[in-house]
Write an enzyme that holds these catalytic residues in place. Sequence first.
Site, PDB file in Angstrom:
ATOM      1  N   ASP A 142      46.847  29.085  46.957  1.00 28.62           N
ATOM      2  CA  ASP A 142      47.176  28.769  45.266  1.00 28.62           C
ATOM      3  C   ASP A 142      48.713  28.022  45.334  1.00 28.62           C
ATOM      4  OD1 ASP A 142      47.061  28.407  42.856  1.00 28.62           O
ATOM      5  OD2 ASP A 142      47.623  30.338  42.242  1.00 28.62           O
ATOM      6  N   ARG A 282      61.902  32.020  38.107  1.00 29.34           N
ATOM      7  CA  ARG A 282      60.693  31.725  37.147  1.00 29.34           C
ATOM      8  C   ARG A 282      59.534  32.911  37.142  1.00 29.34           C
ATOM      9  NH1 ARG A 282      55.442  30.157  38.015  1.00 29.34           N
ATOM     10  NH2 ARG A 282      54.489  28.679  36.698  1.00 29.34           N
ATOM     11  N   ASP A 284      56.645  34.372  36.784  1.00 27.98           N
ATOM     12  CA  ASP A 284      55.270  33.780  37.029  1.00 27.98           C
ATOM     13  C   ASP A 284      54.116  34.812  36.219  1.00 27.98           C
ATOM     14  OD1 ASP A 284      53.326  31.817  38.142  1.00 27.98           O
ATOM     15  OD2 ASP A 284      52.637  33.646  39.086  1.00 27.98           O
ATOM     16  N   GLU A 326      56.937  32.368  31.940  1.00 27.12           N
ATOM     17  CA  GLU A 326      55.932  31.173  32.150  1.00 27.12           C
ATOM     18  C   GLU A 326      54.604  32.036  31.559  1.00 27.12           C
ATOM     19  OE1 GLU A 326      52.125  29.539  34.381  1.00 27.12           O
ATOM     20  OE2 GLU A 326      52.919  31.377  34.693  1.00 27.12           O
ATOM     21  N   HIS A 390      53.262  21.547  37.540  1.00 27.70           N
ATOM     22  CA  HIS A 390      52.302  21.653  38.570  1.00 27.70           C
ATOM     23  C   HIS A 390      50.829  22.059  37.958  1.00 27.70           C
ATOM     24  CE1 HIS A 390      53.666  25.731  38.337  1.00 27.70           C
ATOM     25  NE2 HIS A 390      52.291  25.980  39.183  1.00 27.70           N
ATOM     26  N   ASP A 391      50.818  22.486  36.824  1.00 30.91           N
ATOM     27  CA  ASP A 391      49.460  23.204  36.326  1.00 30.91           C
ATOM     28  C   ASP A 391      49.063  22.227  35.507  1.00 30.91           C
ATOM     29  OD1 ASP A 391      49.479  25.584  37.783  1.00 30.91           O
ATOM     30  OD2 ASP A 391      50.959  26.713  36.251  1.00 30.91           O
TER      31      ASP A 391
HETATM   32  C1  GLC Z   1      51.117  30.639  37.588  1.00 27.81           C
HETATM   33  C2  GLC Z   1      51.366  29.413  38.461  1.00 27.81           C
HETATM   34  C3  GLC Z   1      50.023  28.865  38.809  1.00 27.81           C
HETATM   35  C4  GLC Z   1      49.006  29.874  39.472  1.00 27.81           C
HETATM   36  C5  GLC Z   1      49.176  31.132  38.876  1.00 27.81           C
HETATM   37  C6  GLC Z   1      48.703  32.216  39.556  1.00 27.81           C
HETATM   38  O1  GLC Z   1      50.352  30.193  36.141  1.00 27.81           O
HETATM   39  O2  GLC Z   1      52.223  28.304  37.528  1.00 27.81           O
HETATM   40  O3  GLC Z   1      50.038  27.633  39.456  1.00 27.81           O
HETATM   41  O4  GLC Z   1      47.903  29.664  39.933  1.00 27.81           O
HETATM   42  O5  GLC Z   1      50.487  31.636  38.174  1.00 27.81           O
HETATM   43  O6  GLC Z   1      49.807  32.653  40.283  1.00 27.81           O
HETATM   44  C1  GLC Z   2      48.231  29.862  34.228  1.00 24.48           C
HETATM   45  C2  GLC Z   2      47.331  29.155  34.954  1.00 24.48           C
HETATM   46  C3  GLC Z   2      46.791  27.950  34.045  1.00 24.48           C
HETATM   47  C4  GLC Z   2      46.136  28.970  32.927  1.00 24.48           C
HETATM   48  C5  GLC Z   2      46.946  29.872  32.329  1.00 24.48           C
HETATM   49  C6  GLC Z   2      46.336  30.694  31.441  1.00 24.48           C
HETATM   50  O1  GLC Z   2      49.372  29.247  33.776  1.00 24.48           O
HETATM   51  O2  GLC Z   2      47.947  28.338  35.950  1.00 24.48           O
HETATM   52  O3  GLC Z   2      45.875  27.335  34.800  1.00 24.48           O
HETATM   53  O4  GLC Z   2      45.723  28.067  31.992  1.00 24.48           O
HETATM   54  O5  GLC Z   2      47.713  30.727  33.557  1.00 24.48           O
HETATM   55  O6  GLC Z   2      47.211  31.544  30.820  1.00 24.48           O
END
Ligand code: GLC
Ligand code: GLC
Length: 628
Positions: A142, A282, A284, A326, A390-391
């Site tokens: 990922d 960040r 996550d 995030e 990047h998402d």
């Molecule tokens: C966050 C990241 C995304 C990743 C997900 C699971 O949302 O931005 O790229 O797939 O977490 O770690």
């Molecule tokens: C993370 C994932 C994104 C998804 C989101 C959902 O940011 O990367 O794909 O939409 O979580 O909360």
Amino acid sequence: MLTRPQQAVAAASHVDRRLAEAGVSPDAEFRERLDRHFPRLFEHFTDVYGDRPDCLEQLAALVVAIARAAGERPADLKELDRAREADPGWFLSNRMLGGVCYVDRYAQDLEGVRARIPYFRELGLTYLHLMPLFAAPEGDSDGGYAVSSYRDVNPALGDMDQLRLLAAELRAAGISLVVDFIFNHTSDEHAWAVGCVGGDPAYADFYRIYPDRTMPDLFEATTREVFPDDHRGSFVQLPDGRWIWSTFYHFQWDLNYANPAVFTAMAGEMLFLANVGVDVLRMDAVAFIWKQLGTDCENLPQAHTLIRAFNAVCRIAAPAVLFKSEAIVHPDRVVEYIAPEECQLSYNPLQMALVWEALATRDARLLSQALERRHAIPAGTAWVNYVRSHDDIGWTFADEDAAELGIDGFEHRRFLNAFYVNRFPGSFARGVPFQENPRTGDARVSGTTASLAGVEAGDPYGVQRVLLAHSIALSTGGVPLLYLGDEVGQLNDYGYLAVPEHAGDSRWVHRPPYPASRYAERTDPDTDAGAISLGLRRLVHVRRETEELAGGALVGFGTHDPHVLGYQRPGVSGTVLVLANVSEEERVVPAEAFAAMPAVAHDLITDTDVELWADVPLAPLQVRWLQL
Ligand code: GLC
Ligand code: GLC
């Protein structure tokens, strides 16, 4: 019955005994910070773990770990701690500018990133987010978000000493290093994961594992599918038949924060990264860290309490470090993570999505409403404003807000998805669908800024749309964040389809390798790359010189035209009024809109005066930053 503060005092003396027994003798500075922040840590920790008989012992173990990490903190970082404690608003300046990239894609390895520092300075970056660079499984990881060890750099990229060195060099160049703190889950190869599945008592309960489908079925009755292309529901089956919680990919297992040992272990990894010289973590997937039966297991109160506890840990042992949230969720939920005591920074997914929404509809009303209603956040915090990450792009606006403008949220998302993946006649966008879920009708969009904005399709306004989108991120305050390569208009990379471990994840379409040929054109205004790069440079330069664009204060402005977005940025010395025409037609903001304003303003972008006693014209997709 003791009161909370009395309990905290009693706990503190218990913790002191444990510190002495562990042979840790903190210096006066640590002592002072511990005294200052312990009550907060105590409160949050006991809020979550207070029902356990071993709560106090767990807390003492945590503080011993914090004290050890503080003792290992290098002198230069302690210096930084003092400087930032004295200037807690350091990141609110209009000189802040972020960039984000994958180490391997953009620069091959850490040494390559180091070699690009002169370019980062040329661009004016003060913040660099390096995408996950830790040890991760071979093949699909990922994009590194499946971490196998937070203490090891992925050997293909370099090693920890190189990262330390890079952090120091970036700091010397005025650039803060940002890395991911991926604390919701680990890879299935992490030692904790292997130990837990293998029955090692040291890692018992580090993850959520169930013997059969009973509990998974109950949880899944209310949870959302995040990556349905990978697996349905929130669990995956282990080879031995048991089921383990995996919100994202099947090789990313969610940690079990109901176990305080998980919190303490993660706090140790966090302080390790802080001591490497990371400035911003960040955070996550913040929304997902706490699970509770009968809920969607997102944004639960305990998630906030735990992040606040992590924040207190940082204030005690590494106060220079900031958190960036995030949370890509409903806007009411996004703001709940933003506070000096929780995350000082947050992605602004609503503004990001609504800029694209406005470009597709040529109607700025939803964006304008969001800026008026949802932009304000607490003092001492800032948005990270971005055009894309990047998402994928998800349409996370509030249905209630849309309804006020007569827009049906579900239908509107369908339209936006169709528009951006070029299934809508006449669309300028060349995006690719991400995680289309036929069961729910949900879908998101992948694509680089230039490809989504029309450059790939050869649309005559593509370049201007790229500039307009960035001009908003650069003028609404907080920290603007560039996806590196987008500043020269990089296009979609369909090569991902030929890479087996990427082919199933369309987000790779917008993660191209370093676009060398476009960078080579970046000073030639006759190329798309040059027009975008030079236009952006101008905006960045003006922003740095314009005090009004610091901080985050924003006041609405009625333009009398749904195609023209307007807002004001009040500063100490004056106000900047932003006007942006999201349509391909010439528009005019009538003089009456400027009734209370001076007769003449200065357009900072074109460096010309504009008369406000008359109508103000805007060319297709033109942006004006008018200093009043
Ligand atoms: C966050 C990241 C995304 C990743 C997900 C699971 O949302 O931005 O790229 O797939 O977490 O770690
Ligand atoms: C993370 C994932 C994104 C998804 C989101 C959902 O940011 O990367 O794909 O939409 O979580 O909360």
